[in-house]
Design a protein around this motif. Structure first.
Motif, PDB file in Angstrom:
ATOM      1  N   SER A 121       0.600  -0.994   0.159  1.00  0.00           N
ATOM      2  CA  SER A 121      -0.024   0.077  -0.044  1.00  0.00           C
ATOM      3  C   SER A 121       0.778   1.222   0.045  1.00  0.00           C
ATOM      4  O   SER A 121       2.084   1.365   0.551  1.00  0.00           O
ATOM      5  CB  SER A 121      -0.833  -0.115   1.052  1.00  0.00           C
ATOM      6  OG  SER A 121      -1.819   1.305   1.310  1.00  0.00           O
ATOM      7  N   LEU A 122       0.421   2.112  -0.614  1.00  0.00           N
ATOM      8  CA  LEU A 122       1.023   3.698  -0.653  1.00  0.00           C
ATOM      9  C   LEU A 122       0.569   4.301   0.324  1.00  0.00           C
ATOM     10  O   LEU A 122       1.021   5.522   0.558  1.00  0.00           O
ATOM     11  CB  LEU A 122       0.952   4.152  -2.116  1.00  0.00           C
ATOM     12  CG  LEU A 122       1.778   3.316  -3.009  1.00  0.00           C
ATOM     13  CD1 LEU A 122       1.435   3.997  -4.470  1.00  0.00           C
ATOM     14  CD2 LEU A 122       3.202   3.356  -2.926  1.00  0.00           C
ATOM     15  N   ASP A 123      -0.188   3.907   1.063  1.00  0.00           N
ATOM     16  CA  ASP A 123      -0.969   4.858   2.263  1.00  0.00           C
ATOM     17  C   ASP A 123      -0.306   4.344   3.411  1.00  0.00           C
ATOM     18  O   ASP A 123      -0.639   3.038   3.807  1.00  0.00           O
ATOM     19  CB  ASP A 123      -2.549   4.558   2.239  1.00  0.00           C
ATOM     20  CG  ASP A 123      -3.124   5.166   3.551  1.00  0.00           C
ATOM     21  OD1 ASP A 123      -3.150   6.286   3.563  1.00  0.00           O
ATOM     22  OD2 ASP A 123      -3.586   4.326   4.492  1.00  0.00           O
ATOM     23  N   ASN A 165      -6.175  -2.757  -0.750  1.00  0.00           N
ATOM     24  CA  ASN A 165      -5.773  -1.989  -2.107  1.00  0.00           C
ATOM     25  C   ASN A 165      -6.637  -2.581  -3.180  1.00  0.00           C
ATOM     26  O   ASN A 165      -5.934  -1.831  -4.324  1.00  0.00           O
ATOM     27  CB  ASN A 165      -4.337  -2.208  -2.008  1.00  0.00           C
ATOM     28  CG  ASN A 165      -3.817  -3.531  -2.282  1.00  0.00           C
ATOM     29  OD1 ASN A 165      -4.691  -4.511  -2.529  1.00  0.00           O
ATOM     30  ND2 ASN A 165      -2.569  -4.160  -2.163  1.00  0.00           N
ATOM     31  N   ALA A 168      -7.004   0.579  -5.190  1.00  0.00           N
ATOM     32  CA  ALA A 168      -5.917   1.584  -5.189  1.00  0.00           C
ATOM     33  C   ALA A 168      -5.249   1.883  -6.516  1.00  0.00           C
ATOM     34  O   ALA A 168      -3.999   2.263  -6.486  1.00  0.00           O
ATOM     35  CB  ALA A 168      -5.107   1.320  -4.047  1.00  0.00           C
ATOM     36  N   PRO A 170      -5.484   3.806  -9.244  1.00  0.00           N
ATOM     37  CA  PRO A 170      -5.072   5.312  -9.389  1.00  0.00           C
ATOM     38  C   PRO A 170      -3.788   5.708  -8.722  1.00  0.00           C
ATOM     39  O   PRO A 170      -2.917   6.220  -9.297  1.00  0.00           O
ATOM     40  CB  PRO A 170      -6.479   6.033  -9.192  1.00  0.00           C
ATOM     41  CG  PRO A 170      -7.521   5.130  -9.380  1.00  0.00           C
ATOM     42  CD  PRO A 170      -6.953   3.719  -8.729  1.00  0.00           C
ATOM     43  N   GLU A 171      -3.983   5.249  -7.494  1.00  0.00           N
ATOM     44  CA  GLU A 171      -2.557   5.789  -6.655  1.00  0.00           C
ATOM     45  C   GLU A 171      -1.278   5.388  -7.271  1.00  0.00           C
ATOM     46  O   GLU A 171      -0.152   5.748  -7.304  1.00  0.00           O
ATOM     47  CB  GLU A 171      -2.822   5.452  -5.012  1.00  0.00           C
ATOM     48  CG  GLU A 171      -3.684   6.444  -4.364  1.00  0.00           C
ATOM     49  CD  GLU A 171      -5.245   5.978  -4.687  1.00  0.00           C
ATOM     50  OE1 GLU A 171      -5.440   4.994  -5.543  1.00  0.00           O
ATOM     51  OE2 GLU A 171      -6.271   6.370  -3.818  1.00  0.00           O
ATOM     52  N   PHE A 172      -1.421   3.823  -7.484  1.00  0.00           N
ATOM     53  CA  PHE A 172      -0.162   3.132  -7.800  1.00  0.00           C
ATOM     54  C   PHE A 172       0.263   3.715  -9.422  1.00  0.00           C
ATOM     55  O   PHE A 172       1.416   3.767  -9.654  1.00  0.00           O
ATOM     56  CB  PHE A 172      -0.466   1.650  -7.908  1.00  0.00           C
ATOM     57  CG  PHE A 172      -0.402   0.833  -6.569  1.00  0.00           C
ATOM     58  CD1 PHE A 172       0.756   0.900  -5.990  1.00  0.00           C
ATOM     59  CD2 PHE A 172      -1.500   0.710  -5.963  1.00  0.00           C
ATOM     60  CE1 PHE A 172       0.876   0.267  -4.633  1.00  0.00           C
ATOM     61  CE2 PHE A 172      -1.461  -0.030  -4.895  1.00  0.00           C
ATOM     62  CZ  PHE A 172      -0.303  -0.015  -4.165  1.00  0.00           C
ATOM     63  N   ASP A 174      -0.027   6.977 -10.372  1.00  0.00           N
ATOM     64  CA  ASP A 174       0.567   7.972 -10.228  1.00  0.00           C
ATOM     65  C   ASP A 174       1.985   7.773  -9.661  1.00  0.00           C
ATOM     66  O   ASP A 174       2.767   8.540  -9.910  1.00  0.00           O
ATOM     67  CB  ASP A 174      -0.272   8.771  -9.081  1.00  0.00           C
ATOM     68  CG  ASP A 174      -1.584   9.395  -9.581  1.00  0.00           C
ATOM     69  OD1 ASP A 174      -1.586   9.860 -10.910  1.00  0.00           O
ATOM     70  OD2 ASP A 174      -2.332   9.906  -8.561  1.00  0.00           O
ATOM     71  N   TYR A 175       2.012   6.549  -8.997  1.00  0.00           N
ATOM     72  CA  TYR A 175       3.405   6.451  -8.382  1.00  0.00           C
ATOM     73  C   TYR A 175       4.621   6.160  -9.460  1.00  0.00           C
ATOM     74  O   TYR A 175       5.728   6.478  -9.380  1.00  0.00           O
ATOM     75  CB  TYR A 175       3.482   5.326  -7.422  1.00  0.00           C
ATOM     76  CG  TYR A 175       4.668   4.843  -6.750  1.00  0.00           C
ATOM     77  CD1 TYR A 175       5.502   5.769  -5.818  1.00  0.00           C
ATOM     78  CD2 TYR A 175       5.339   3.637  -7.310  1.00  0.00           C
ATOM     79  CE1 TYR A 175       6.612   5.376  -5.102  1.00  0.00           C
ATOM     80  CE2 TYR A 175       6.624   3.375  -6.653  1.00  0.00           C
ATOM     81  CZ  TYR A 175       7.330   4.219  -5.576  1.00  0.00           C
ATOM     82  OH  TYR A 175       8.447   3.624  -4.866  1.00  0.00           O
TER      83      TYR A 175
END
Length: 323
Positions: A121-123, A165, A168, A170-172, A174-175
């Protein structure tokens, strides 16, 4: 050359150096490692003899796994020993990243060519829920450090978990937009110790694949020495996305890897019911007996795993053999 009855050539060895891990990932070791075994882990001379025999049979890539390999105090020597064996072209490591910031430069100097870091997770809060650790900012900084140091191959592994996740993507994305690395989603696999957890959290990677293709991502051709990931690229992203989907029908068709545990046991498949103890063959510098045994064992490898039949073999958890 190590080749089975189905003309699959095995050029890739995943070598576990310990079952110990300092994370408590809820899909793997929620209660910590089983410390009941008193059998010592493979010594450095045993690792050298093992890797030498595999190299003489055509193996060119070694991945050092665990548990968490950085818990071995002689990890630098293990990396250097593997890299020095004639025929070994690539030495990689899979790590939870706990000591990445501190130790990565030394790993690189010892000969490390590739690194895979587990980030589910990026959170930070979700990461802590999954792993039991509050180290996410340090781990992400270590990944950026690996890119800055010019490690030839940097990958991030993320186990797909429905309730953690599963939404998740979209967050990955962006990463990886500005980072030249590969982020791979790994389908949660059923093992002996996680049946109920698997039933609650398994997510099919095919839905993500279809979304990537619909958004303009293009599937890349896999190098022969690569692992099982399907990898995708996009003109607007510096990084790549990957999917490891062990439940796909053709997953085993191009298998090129064998596994050895930290106790010297050969696993022909991650989900095999049986393993072969090779430790007695690691007490001599003569590689011929071990080479003959390996060639014989490989001929017994089956065409596919049996995950579709809910058979995970003798693998209790992924830390047992490094995934």
């Amino acid at each position: 050359m190590l080749m089975d009855r189905f003309a699959r050539r095995f050029t890739y060895l995943r070598l576990s150096v310990t079952e110990n891990c300092n994370f408590r990932c809820n899909y793997c070791l929620p209660d910590g490692p089983d410390c009941s075994s008193r059998t010592p882990e493979l010594s450095l001379p045993e690792i050298r003899r093992l890797v030498t025999a595999f190299a003489l049979l055509g193996t060119t890539k070694i991945r050092i796994t665990g548990g968490e390999p950085c818990l071995r105090k002689d990890l630098l020597d293990i990396i250097a020993t593997c890299k020095e064996v004639p025929g070994i072209e690539k030495v990689a490591i899979t790590t939870n990243g706990y000591r990445l910031q501190r130790d990565l430069p030394a790993w690189k100097d010892a000969g490390l060519d590739a690194i895979n870091v587990s980030v589910d997770s990026l959170d930070p809060a979700t990461f802590h829920l999954i792993t039991g650790q509050n180290r996410l900012p340090y781990i992400l900084d270590g990944i950026d450090q690996a890119l800055d140091l010019g490690i030839p191959s940097v990958k991030v592994n993320t186990v797909l978990l429905k309730h953690y996740n599963g939404k998740a993507l979209p967050e990955f994305l962006d990463y990886v937009r500005e980072r030249n690395l590969a982020l791979r989603f790994i389908e949660l696999m059923r093992t002996g110790d996680n049946v109920q957890y698997y039933q609650r959290n398994h997510v099919s990677g095919n839905d993500i694949k279809q979304q990537l293709l619909a958004d303009g991502w293009v599937q890349r051709e896999k190098p022969r020495s690569a692992g099982p990931a399907q990898e995708f690229s996009h003109v607007d992203f510096a990084g790549r996305m990957g999917l490891i989907m062990p439940y796909s029908p053709d997953f085993c068709d191009d298998c090129n890897r064998l596994r050895v545990s930290s106790l010297g046991q050969l696993f022909l498949c991650l989900f095999t019911e049986h393993h072969q103890d090779m430790r007695s063959y690691l007490q001599s510098d003569d590689p011929e007996p071990l080479m003959q045994v390996l060639q014989g064992f490989v001929k017994t490898k089956k065409a596919h795993h049996f995950l579709h039949n809910e058979q995970s073999g003798s693998t209790r958890h992924l830390a047992m053999i490094g995934g």
